[in-house]
Design a protein around this motif. Sequence first.
Motif, PDB file in Angstrom:
ATOM      1  N   ILE A  83     -34.050  44.481  34.270  1.00 37.44           N
ATOM      2  CA  ILE A  83     -33.428  45.782  35.094  1.00 37.44           C
ATOM      3  C   ILE A  83     -34.152  47.342  33.564  1.00 37.44           C
ATOM      4  O   ILE A  83     -34.848  48.061  33.826  1.00 37.44           O
ATOM      5  N   ASP A  84     -33.659  46.823  32.856  1.00 38.97           N
ATOM      6  CA  ASP A  84     -33.582  48.013  31.844  1.00 38.97           C
ATOM      7  C   ASP A  84     -35.263  48.306  31.941  1.00 38.97           C
ATOM      8  O   ASP A  84     -35.546  48.804  31.565  1.00 38.97           O
ATOM      9  N   GLU A  85     -36.139  47.312  31.538  1.00 27.97           N
ATOM     10  CA  GLU A  85     -37.053  47.453  31.184  1.00 27.97           C
ATOM     11  C   GLU A  85     -38.436  47.640  31.685  1.00 27.97           C
ATOM     12  O   GLU A  85     -38.995  48.124  31.591  1.00 27.97           O
ATOM     13  N   ILE A  86     -38.234  47.390  33.142  1.00 32.90           N
ATOM     14  CA  ILE A  86     -38.699  47.693  34.863  1.00 32.90           C
ATOM     15  C   ILE A  86     -38.324  49.110  34.835  1.00 32.90           C
ATOM     16  O   ILE A  86     -39.299  49.875  35.930  1.00 32.90           O
ATOM     17  N   LYS A  87     -37.039  49.755  34.453  1.00 30.51           N
ATOM     18  CA  LYS A  87     -37.153  50.987  35.220  1.00 30.51           C
ATOM     19  C   LYS A  87     -37.379  51.955  34.604  1.00 30.51           C
ATOM     20  O   LYS A  87     -38.539  53.217  34.854  1.00 30.51           O
ATOM     21  N   VAL A  88     -37.535  51.706  33.008  1.00 27.42           N
ATOM     22  CA  VAL A  88     -38.625  52.782  31.691  1.00 27.42           C
ATOM     23  C   VAL A  88     -39.935  52.696  32.413  1.00 27.42           C
ATOM     24  O   VAL A  88     -40.223  53.520  32.353  1.00 27.42           O
ATOM     25  N   PHE A  89     -40.241  51.484  33.116  1.00 28.10           N
ATOM     26  CA  PHE A  89     -41.548  50.983  33.541  1.00 28.10           C
ATOM     27  C   PHE A  89     -42.134  51.774  34.166  1.00 28.10           C
ATOM     28  O   PHE A  89     -43.144  52.812  34.358  1.00 28.10           O
TER      29      PHE A  89
ATOM     30  N   TYR B 196     -41.075  57.741  44.337  1.00 25.34           N
ATOM     31  CA  TYR B 196     -39.724  57.175  45.676  1.00 25.34           C
ATOM     32  C   TYR B 196     -38.877  57.416  44.372  1.00 25.34           C
ATOM     33  O   TYR B 196     -39.386  57.159  43.524  1.00 25.34           O
ATOM     34  N   PRO B 197     -37.421  57.965  45.378  1.00 25.76           N
ATOM     35  CA  PRO B 197     -36.475  57.377  45.022  1.00 25.76           C
ATOM     36  C   PRO B 197     -35.798  56.863  43.905  1.00 25.76           C
ATOM     37  O   PRO B 197     -36.145  55.341  44.289  1.00 25.76           O
ATOM     38  N   GLU B 198     -35.683  57.133  42.951  1.00 23.25           N
ATOM     39  CA  GLU B 198     -35.441  55.894  41.836  1.00 23.25           C
ATOM     40  C   GLU B 198     -34.551  55.489  42.290  1.00 23.25           C
ATOM     41  O   GLU B 198     -34.030  53.563  42.600  1.00 23.25           O
TER      42      GLU B 198
ATOM     43  N   ASN C  14     -23.327  45.189  48.259  1.00 24.25           N
ATOM     44  CA  ASN C  14     -23.615  45.579  49.970  1.00 24.25           C
ATOM     45  C   ASN C  14     -23.776  47.196  50.013  1.00 24.25           C
ATOM     46  O   ASN C  14     -24.848  47.552  50.889  1.00 24.25           O
ATOM     47  N   GLU C  15     -23.163  47.904  49.251  1.00 21.09           N
ATOM     48  CA  GLU C  15     -23.402  49.658  49.246  1.00 21.09           C
ATOM     49  C   GLU C  15     -25.171  49.577  48.310  1.00 21.09           C
ATOM     50  O   GLU C  15     -25.728  51.033  49.230  1.00 21.09           O
ATOM     51  N   GLY C  16     -25.870  48.829  47.835  1.00 22.12           N
ATOM     52  CA  GLY C  16     -27.087  48.782  47.900  1.00 22.12           C
ATOM     53  C   GLY C  16     -28.213  49.353  49.072  1.00 22.12           C
ATOM     54  O   GLY C  16     -28.531  49.754  48.518  1.00 22.12           O
ATOM     55  N   VAL C  17     -28.342  48.540  49.678  1.00 24.23           N
ATOM     56  CA  VAL C  17     -29.009  48.648  50.980  1.00 24.23           C
ATOM     57  C   VAL C  17     -28.849  49.911  51.826  1.00 24.23           C
ATOM     58  O   VAL C  17     -29.785  50.325  52.350  1.00 24.23           O
ATOM     59  N   SER C  18     -27.452  50.226  51.652  1.00 26.38           N
ATOM     60  CA  SER C  18     -27.596  51.646  52.030  1.00 26.38           C
ATOM     61  C   SER C  18     -28.003  53.220  51.672  1.00 26.38           C
ATOM     62  O   SER C  18     -29.001  53.404  52.016  1.00 26.38           O
ATOM     63  N   ARG C  19     -27.778  52.202  49.964  1.00 25.97           N
ATOM     64  CA  ARG C  19     -28.185  53.482  49.155  1.00 25.97           C
ATOM     65  C   ARG C  19     -30.467  54.009  49.197  1.00 25.97           C
ATOM     66  O   ARG C  19     -30.631  55.177  49.320  1.00 25.97           O
ATOM     67  N   ILE C  20     -30.814  52.189  49.299  1.00 28.11           N
ATOM     68  CA  ILE C  20     -31.826  52.810  49.801  1.00 28.11           C
ATOM     69  C   ILE C  20     -31.766  53.660  50.837  1.00 28.11           C
ATOM     70  O   ILE C  20     -32.517  54.495  51.233  1.00 28.11           O
ATOM     71  N   TYR C  21     -31.571  53.503  52.032  1.00 27.12           N
ATOM     72  CA  TYR C  21     -31.740  53.876  53.256  1.00 27.12           C
ATOM     73  C   TYR C  21     -31.310  55.683  52.935  1.00 27.12           C
ATOM     74  O   TYR C  21     -32.443  55.966  53.567  1.00 27.12           O
ATOM     75  N   GLU C  22     -30.276  55.582  52.342  1.00 27.84           N
ATOM     76  CA  GLU C  22     -29.949  57.192  52.389  1.00 27.84           C
ATOM     77  C   GLU C  22     -30.517  57.832  51.410  1.00 27.84           C
ATOM     78  O   GLU C  22     -31.105  58.975  51.808  1.00 27.84           O
ATOM     79  N   SER C  23     -30.889  57.431  50.500  1.00 28.72           N
ATOM     80  CA  SER C  23     -32.083  57.786  48.907  1.00 28.72           C
ATOM     81  C   SER C  23     -33.492  57.900  49.630  1.00 28.72           C
ATOM     82  O   SER C  23     -34.367  59.215  49.089  1.00 28.72           O
ATOM     83  N   MET C  24     -34.020  57.208  50.588  1.00 24.95           N
ATOM     84  CA  MET C  24     -35.016  57.132  51.452  1.00 24.95           C
ATOM     85  C   MET C  24     -35.086  58.570  52.354  1.00 24.95           C
ATOM     86  O   MET C  24     -36.278  59.846  52.203  1.00 24.95           O
ATOM     87  N   GLU C  25     -34.200  58.667  53.180  1.00 29.71           N
ATOM     88  CA  GLU C  25     -33.642  59.784  54.060  1.00 29.71           C
ATOM     89  C   GLU C  25     -33.544  60.717  53.073  1.00 29.71           C
ATOM     90  O   GLU C  25     -34.417  62.102  53.967  1.00 29.71           O
ATOM     91  N   LYS C  26     -33.223  61.014  52.056  1.00 27.45           N
ATOM     92  CA  LYS C  26     -32.682  61.998  51.438  1.00 27.45           C
ATOM     93  C   LYS C  26     -34.118  62.961  50.917  1.00 27.45           C
ATOM     94  O   LYS C  26     -34.618  64.005  51.125  1.00 27.45           O
ATOM     95  N   SER C  27     -34.622  62.282  50.488  1.00 26.89           N
ATOM     96  CA  SER C  27     -36.186  62.718  50.139  1.00 26.89           C
ATOM     97  C   SER C  27     -37.504  62.525  50.828  1.00 26.89           C
ATOM     98  O   SER C  27     -39.152  62.565  50.665  1.00 26.89           O
ATOM     99  N   MET C  28     -36.964  62.483  52.382  1.00 29.14           N
ATOM    100  CA  MET C  28     -37.909  63.125  53.903  1.00 29.14           C
ATOM    101  C   MET C  28     -38.899  61.629  53.735  1.00 29.14           C
ATOM    102  O   MET C  28     -40.101  61.851  53.813  1.00 29.14           O
TER     103      MET C  28
ATOM    104  N   LYS D  42     -40.826  53.960  36.066  1.00 27.48           N
ATOM    105  CA  LYS D  42     -40.960  55.668  36.182  1.00 27.48           C
ATOM    106  C   LYS D  42     -42.136  56.203  35.893  1.00 27.48           C
ATOM    107  O   LYS D  42     -42.665  57.013  35.899  1.00 27.48           O
ATOM    108  N   ALA D  43     -42.667  56.230  34.959  1.00 29.65           N
ATOM    109  CA  ALA D  43     -43.732  55.984  33.968  1.00 29.65           C
ATOM    110  C   ALA D  43     -44.668  55.776  34.485  1.00 29.65           C
ATOM    111  O   ALA D  43     -46.065  56.360  35.324  1.00 29.65           O
ATOM    112  N   SER D  44     -44.723  54.621  35.864  1.00 27.32           N
ATOM    113  CA  SER D  44     -46.005  54.827  36.796  1.00 27.32           C
ATOM    114  C   SER D  44     -46.365  55.265  38.367  1.00 27.32           C
ATOM    115  O   SER D  44     -47.010  55.292  38.719  1.00 27.32           O
ATOM    116  N   PHE D  45     -44.886  56.041  38.218  1.00 33.08           N
ATOM    117  CA  PHE D  45     -45.175  56.735  39.769  1.00 33.08           C
ATOM    118  C   PHE D  45     -45.520  58.529  39.981  1.00 33.08           C
ATOM    119  O   PHE D  45     -44.881  58.768  38.773  1.00 33.08           O
ATOM    120  N   LYS D  46     -45.974  58.286  40.444  1.00 36.43           N
ATOM    121  CA  LYS D  46     -46.709  60.277  41.124  1.00 36.43           C
ATOM    122  C   LYS D  46     -45.397  61.011  41.349  1.00 36.43           C
ATOM    123  O   LYS D  46     -44.244  59.959  41.460  1.00 36.43           O
TER     124      LYS D  46
END
Length: 486
Positions: A258-264, A288-290, A364-378, A266-270
């Motif tokens: 998780i730690d390695e992919i997170k760093v990788f 994409y929102p982190e 279970n909150e994780g899936v809801s946060r995926i939806y919420e963060s995508m919505e907040k980022s339009m 973040k550097a890969s996205f525009k």
Amino acid sequence: MSDSISKINTLVTKEYLQTQVENQYFERKGLGEKDTKPTKIAEELIGMLNADGGILALGVLDNGTFTDLNTLENNKLDAYRTLVFDFIHPACNIELEEVKIEGNLIFIYHVEQEVERVFCRKDNENVYLRVQDTNRLLDRDRIKKLEYDKTIRRFEEEVAKNFALEDLDQELLNEYKEKLNYKGNALDLLTKRYLADKKTEEYQFKNASVLLFAKDPEKYIPSASVRYIRYEGTEALTGVSHNVVKDERFENNIPRLIDEIKVFLKASFKDYYFLDMESGKFKKVPEYPEEAWLEGIVNALCHRSYNVQGNAIYIKHFNDRLEIRNSGPLPAQVTIENIKSERFARNPRVARVLEDLGYVRQLNEGVSRIYESMEKSMLSIPEYNESNGNVYLILRNKISGHSKTIHDSVMEKIEIDWMKFNDTQKKIFYYLFANHKATLAEIVDFVKINENTVRGYLNKFITDGFLDKMSIKQRDINALYMFKKQ
């Protein structure tokens, strides 16, 4: 850090009982509240047994106030001591710990989740399952699905053959020990968390502990890895048109992965620009929102079917979307339709440790946060689908459109003049920015204002140099409006 008040689980302190948010693994019940009869407590415990285990604290109100169980008559108090034997079938692994806090008697039920069996109330055969912080009564179909998924859970309970002690990530294990405020031997902690067994003087490590704490889990569990592939374009092409520009494989225990992919990533996205309606500023935000992609990856690592070997988790990165593919079907109780609200951990040992380490607040909150963060980022609504025994999460971006949607000078002019625009004008800018281009009818439908007024605003925006009209006709109902590009 406060001292533990429990000899069974060092995580349990006075503050924990008072302040811990009720979730998949924790429930508090106080005298005087509803649903505190012995039968109701038994039902809560059955739900935990059939799910991921946990702790039920009896004698603690929702606000954290302690209610002394000694105020009960002896026969009523004994009913809480024997409810596990009186109301739960078959015999189960629940330890009752009686503790004194500030002179108050509190009962702590330590529930160990069961891998193979399904539990019910002895008197009426009702079956319950804990989902988030609620207890669900299951019908026959749900019970069958629960029985099926428990067979998949067995894999993380199996002992890894020939596991060498030197293959453990001792640094990570010590971090885990500190998180749990555990004072003893780190290997003994693994046995207490049911991640290892101790036979005489030798430890036997289960697959769950290999996935979580081995330096190289792939040595023992093939394809316990994550593969990232970057494609140039919006489709995966082959042969002479092969368009893979990056192919990386990540092999490590789950927390380090998780730690390695997170760093990788973040550097890969525009980055792209996001129009803040309150300030009128064009804020630069990631592709994409982190919170969305990180939760997607954590969920995949928690819920994949590790018994289906030879099939790693795939992260496929296209110009317009990110696809996270996870091996194995959706867990029991979970469907595409209810995925935001339902929860069933396919690998509960793994999920519990990741929550202990702080990688997830509650799965279970994780899936809801995926939806919420995508919505907040339009951004578009996340897409889940199930195909060929795999689960896919698709996140779509707006990079390709936004990079060409609006010129820097136009953005600057809008920001300067923002407070001069009325609400309808602001909504027009918002809609055009989000959708790149639009017809008069589409804009009218969005802002809910009459057509002539909207047309007047659009014509003024063209005159002022904000917009272009992509038509030479004066009254073309299909004409597209969009921001000036230069």
